[in-house]
Design a protein around this motif. Sequence first.
Motif, PDB file in Angstrom:
ATOM      1  N   ARG A 213      21.982  -9.835 -16.739  1.00 20.71           N
ATOM      2  CA  ARG A 213      23.050  -9.921 -16.216  1.00 20.71           C
ATOM      3  C   ARG A 213      22.924 -10.380 -14.708  1.00 20.71           C
ATOM      4  O   ARG A 213      22.126 -10.269 -13.904  1.00 20.71           O
ATOM      5  CB  ARG A 213      23.619  -8.490 -16.020  1.00 20.71           C
ATOM      6  CG  ARG A 213      25.041  -8.173 -14.900  1.00 20.71           C
ATOM      7  CD  ARG A 213      25.209  -6.739 -15.013  1.00 20.71           C
ATOM      8  NE  ARG A 213      24.344  -6.081 -13.942  1.00 20.71           N
ATOM      9  CZ  ARG A 213      24.747  -6.365 -12.361  1.00 20.71           C
ATOM     10  NH1 ARG A 213      25.840  -6.732 -12.111  1.00 20.71           N
ATOM     11  NH2 ARG A 213      23.896  -5.621 -11.731  1.00 20.71           N
ATOM     12  N   ASP A 214      23.950 -11.302 -14.524  1.00 16.85           N
ATOM     13  CA  ASP A 214      23.851 -12.035 -13.031  1.00 16.85           C
ATOM     14  C   ASP A 214      24.309 -11.034 -11.923  1.00 16.85           C
ATOM     15  O   ASP A 214      25.497 -10.630 -12.269  1.00 16.85           O
ATOM     16  CB  ASP A 214      24.814 -13.547 -13.247  1.00 16.85           C
ATOM     17  CG  ASP A 214      24.448 -14.388 -11.908  1.00 16.85           C
ATOM     18  OD1 ASP A 214      24.411 -13.662 -10.752  1.00 16.85           O
ATOM     19  OD2 ASP A 214      24.229 -15.267 -12.146  1.00 16.85           O
ATOM     20  N   TYR A 221      23.453 -13.670 -19.483  1.00 18.45           N
ATOM     21  CA  TYR A 221      22.759 -14.659 -20.157  1.00 18.45           C
ATOM     22  C   TYR A 221      21.661 -14.333 -21.454  1.00 18.45           C
ATOM     23  O   TYR A 221      21.288 -12.980 -21.418  1.00 18.45           O
ATOM     24  CB  TYR A 221      21.795 -15.359 -19.252  1.00 18.45           C
ATOM     25  CG  TYR A 221      22.540 -15.780 -17.947  1.00 18.45           C
ATOM     26  CD1 TYR A 221      23.577 -16.592 -17.924  1.00 18.45           C
ATOM     27  CD2 TYR A 221      21.968 -15.287 -16.514  1.00 18.45           C
ATOM     28  CE1 TYR A 221      24.402 -16.750 -16.802  1.00 18.45           C
ATOM     29  CE2 TYR A 221      22.661 -15.525 -15.509  1.00 18.45           C
ATOM     30  CZ  TYR A 221      23.749 -16.295 -15.586  1.00 18.45           C
ATOM     31  OH  TYR A 221      24.430 -16.766 -14.330  1.00 18.45           O
ATOM     32  N   GLN A 222      21.377 -15.260 -22.205  1.00 18.26           N
ATOM     33  CA  GLN A 222      20.465 -15.111 -23.388  1.00 18.26           C
ATOM     34  C   GLN A 222      21.573 -14.346 -24.731  1.00 18.26           C
ATOM     35  O   GLN A 222      21.159 -13.223 -24.992  1.00 18.26           O
ATOM     36  CB  GLN A 222      19.333 -14.327 -22.917  1.00 18.26           C
ATOM     37  CG  GLN A 222      18.403 -14.252 -24.322  1.00 18.26           C
ATOM     38  CD  GLN A 222      16.774 -13.783 -23.895  1.00 18.26           C
ATOM     39  OE1 GLN A 222      16.254 -14.260 -22.827  1.00 18.26           O
ATOM     40  NE2 GLN A 222      16.126 -13.066 -24.539  1.00 18.26           N
ATOM     41  N   ALA A 259      14.714 -18.894 -17.688  1.00 20.26           N
ATOM     42  CA  ALA A 259      13.310 -18.614 -17.200  1.00 20.26           C
ATOM     43  C   ALA A 259      13.545 -17.564 -16.018  1.00 20.26           C
ATOM     44  O   ALA A 259      14.354 -17.604 -15.165  1.00 20.26           O
ATOM     45  CB  ALA A 259      12.803 -19.703 -16.649  1.00 20.26           C
ATOM     46  N   ILE A 260      12.798 -16.570 -16.057  1.00 20.42           N
ATOM     47  CA  ILE A 260      12.648 -15.450 -15.094  1.00 20.42           C
ATOM     48  C   ILE A 260      11.621 -15.506 -14.056  1.00 20.42           C
ATOM     49  O   ILE A 260      10.472 -15.766 -14.340  1.00 20.42           O
ATOM     50  CB  ILE A 260      12.632 -14.035 -15.714  1.00 20.42           C
ATOM     51  CG1 ILE A 260      13.644 -14.039 -16.812  1.00 20.42           C
ATOM     52  CG2 ILE A 260      12.691 -12.760 -14.904  1.00 20.42           C
ATOM     53  CD1 ILE A 260      14.875 -14.136 -16.385  1.00 20.42           C
ATOM     54  N   ARG A 278      16.306  -4.990 -11.050  1.00 20.88           N
ATOM     55  CA  ARG A 278      15.836  -4.578 -12.372  1.00 20.88           C
ATOM     56  C   ARG A 278      15.558  -5.644 -13.172  1.00 20.88           C
ATOM     57  O   ARG A 278      15.857  -6.782 -12.980  1.00 20.88           O
ATOM     58  CB  ARG A 278      17.113  -3.911 -12.793  1.00 20.88           C
ATOM     59  CG  ARG A 278      17.651  -2.850 -12.312  1.00 20.88           C
ATOM     60  CD  ARG A 278      18.925  -2.243 -12.760  1.00 20.88           C
ATOM     61  NE  ARG A 278      19.529  -1.027 -11.850  1.00 20.88           N
ATOM     62  CZ  ARG A 278      20.419  -0.437 -12.134  1.00 20.88           C
ATOM     63  NH1 ARG A 278      21.285  -0.686 -13.090  1.00 20.88           N
ATOM     64  NH2 ARG A 278      20.868   0.911 -11.489  1.00 20.88           N
ATOM     65  N   PRO A 279      14.603  -5.428 -14.277  1.00 21.41           N
ATOM     66  CA  PRO A 279      14.049  -6.364 -15.020  1.00 21.41           C
ATOM     67  C   PRO A 279      15.054  -7.012 -15.877  1.00 21.41           C
ATOM     68  O   PRO A 279      14.904  -8.133 -16.332  1.00 21.41           O
ATOM     69  CB  PRO A 279      13.361  -5.556 -16.180  1.00 21.41           C
ATOM     70  CG  PRO A 279      12.950  -4.373 -15.417  1.00 21.41           C
ATOM     71  CD  PRO A 279      14.177  -4.196 -14.534  1.00 21.41           C
ATOM     72  N   ASN A 280      16.313  -6.491 -15.971  1.00 20.71           N
ATOM     73  CA  ASN A 280      17.567  -7.320 -16.872  1.00 20.71           C
ATOM     74  C   ASN A 280      18.671  -7.963 -15.726  1.00 20.71           C
ATOM     75  O   ASN A 280      19.637  -8.205 -16.447  1.00 20.71           O
ATOM     76  CB  ASN A 280      18.006  -6.246 -17.825  1.00 20.71           C
ATOM     77  CG  ASN A 280      19.145  -5.270 -17.104  1.00 20.71           C
ATOM     78  OD1 ASN A 280      18.703  -4.868 -16.066  1.00 20.71           O
ATOM     79  ND2 ASN A 280      20.050  -4.757 -17.602  1.00 20.71           N
ATOM     80  N   GLU A 281      17.952  -8.171 -14.740  1.00 19.23           N
ATOM     81  CA  GLU A 281      18.866  -8.689 -13.734  1.00 19.23           C
ATOM     82  C   GLU A 281      18.534 -10.099 -13.407  1.00 19.23           C
ATOM     83  O   GLU A 281      17.235 -10.451 -13.355  1.00 19.23           O
ATOM     84  CB  GLU A 281      19.217  -7.874 -12.419  1.00 19.23           C
ATOM     85  CG  GLU A 281      20.150  -6.550 -12.813  1.00 19.23           C
ATOM     86  CD  GLU A 281      20.207  -5.836 -11.478  1.00 19.23           C
ATOM     87  OE1 GLU A 281      21.066  -4.893 -11.443  1.00 19.23           O
ATOM     88  OE2 GLU A 281      19.432  -5.944 -10.535  1.00 19.23           O
ATOM     89  N   ILE A 282      19.434 -11.077 -13.036  1.00 16.64           N
ATOM     90  CA  ILE A 282      18.977 -12.389 -12.524  1.00 16.64           C
ATOM     91  C   ILE A 282      20.109 -12.853 -11.895  1.00 16.64           C
ATOM     92  O   ILE A 282      21.106 -12.597 -11.729  1.00 16.64           O
ATOM     93  CB  ILE A 282      18.759 -13.336 -13.928  1.00 16.64           C
ATOM     94  CG1 ILE A 282      17.918 -14.503 -13.502  1.00 16.64           C
ATOM     95  CG2 ILE A 282      20.102 -13.533 -14.717  1.00 16.64           C
ATOM     96  CD1 ILE A 282      17.871 -15.181 -14.732  1.00 16.64           C
TER      97      ILE A 282
END
Length: 702
Positions: A213-214, A221-222, A259-260, A278-282
Amino acid sequence: MRFKANPYRSGLLAGSTGLAILVATPAMGQENTPAEGINVIVVTAEKREKDLQDVPIAITAMSGETLTANGISNVEDLQFFVPGLTVTNDSMAIINIRGIGTSAFGVATDPSTTVHYDGVYISRPTTSYQDMFDVERVEVLRGPQGVLFGRNSAGGTLNIISKMPTDELTGTIGVTLGNLGKRNFSGTISGAVADGARARLTLVKNDRNGVYRDVNFDRRYQDENNLAGRFTLAVDATDRLEIVLRADASRDRETGYPAIRETYPASLVAAGATVPSRPNEIALDAVPRYDIDAWGVSSTIRYDAGPVELKSIAAFRSSDVDQTLDVDATDIFLRNIEFSESSKSFTQEFQILSTTPSRLTWILGAFYLREDGEDEIQILEPNRALAIPESNTTNAFALFGQASYEFTDSLRFTTGLRYSYEKKDFGYRIFSNKEEVDSGSPTASWSAWTPKFGVELDLSEDILAYASATRGFKSGGFQLGDAKPFLPEYLWSYEVGLKTTLFDRRLQANFSSFYYDYSNLQVVQYINGVASTTNAGRATIKGVEAEFQAKPTRNLSLTSTISWLDARYDVYFDDQVSLEGNRLPNAPKWNATFGAEYRAPLGSAGFLTLRGDVARRGTAYFKPSNDPRYASSPTTLVNGRISWEPSGGQWEVALYGRNLTDERYATYKTFGTDASGVSNPDLPLTVYGEPRQYGVQLRRFF
């Protein structure tokens, strides 16, 4: 007319490889199932139908039903269930088999490990990652395919074989619903359409919300967003002539695998970068995009001419790819990459095979490929806009032949030879801030002779020993980014193996050991968004693989695989630094799997099937330097499935779980950028595999 399986006929699907399969399944290839033992699998190894246990090749295969049970829907999922296979998803499918593969891409480069759909060579690795559907089986042939599948198959070949039309009217409707908003709908109908003609049509729509999640926008994404279809028509034109026509198309509109960024230095924070918590944030400034439109048509024509069989496989394929990558992985505009690619290819293969029962069996063939491609990479930075449009035409031609002779009822010798010639006509221009600064139109050609020598010995009716020596070849090319040419790579493979079927077909145990002398291998590095492909001197690859399948009772099936791989550079200097002794990228030392399936009868209520799979893979380096910052940690994946099939077999309801422990594992790592937009090895970026997924599947058969 129907071509029937026998030891002297070729397979229905040209381009298919042989199998050394050890995955329990109700349907793998063409089968004859004993009352209690393991299924007898008839496969098209070396382009002839044969019991897989009689094929002197190291191959793993999985049926369509096994793919479903294991939760395998694309090429990447295979790597945890096939020994020696790794797949990296970095905007395309980078397939490595036994340490051999390349991340170079562009219309003037080719993969080191090839992919075939129904015997048709897929030239672009950017289109190899699409979803697999309505699959009869997937075959992964390990080792160089220097003769029968020789074009650039230095590492091996992955063959995806679709299901053929049936005489009877049959069909399947499937629905899958799961977490992350998973929605998959599929439908297949197959049957006779006229006297001597059969057709099959499959449509699939696959959607899923994004994993990431942006934090700044309502974007994810993904994700998954794919629409695909396939049509097959098989016609018995005469008692001796069969024509199979195929057409397929797919449309992907996805964000790809972002890419993270693992670390945010103070300079990036000071420049205004948002730091996800959080790991699922970008947080990105450019929306990733991975759009693919691909389609193809093909014909497979077989004519039984009495003592020989004639076969023609012709195909035309087209693909268009558009990608946007935020390669600095921040919401500041530091560096974005836009890449587009268009490819049109025509392939034609002719075969003539012996069919008369004799101690001598042989095959002769010719192969031709023409591919016209265009691509453009744009590297966009605050003070630089670099654009590199390219075009390339590849003409590849090959003649090949292979023969086997039975000296005795238990001893056979095989020899084969392929001559390959390839020419590439390349053109490029380089624009910096819209001003042309360079251009060129180089041309290069390469040729190679790739022989094979093999011996087989039946130690008993149920034990086959074999040894082979094979040469592999992959042509040179021109790299994306700076148009520098690179040379072909060559490989000599020496392999011994053992295939056993024991205890009245309750146990199969297959073993292979190999040694590769690998020279001139193509190595890719990415610096400031530009690919640099060089030729290393030499490498040595050696390994041992074992695959087991057991059926201790009628209802219980067990499978296991284990592989050990030692792939190291002998001669390779990177920026005048010797990397001798370093491991090759994407070549983990250990890979092991274990699976169990129990089919419990419920009387009049039908059957309940319980299945579990565990896959363990060791550390894999992503850079030739073996920098531990650019390596994956040892990874364990656990999948499970529970299905119920009522009496009559017209329905199936299943609960599935993939990556049940929610393992967060890297599939690729590369250089990140600092606050000035310059690539910095101290700031790695990581592409992660799929998280935990679970849901329910419903299928209706008629």
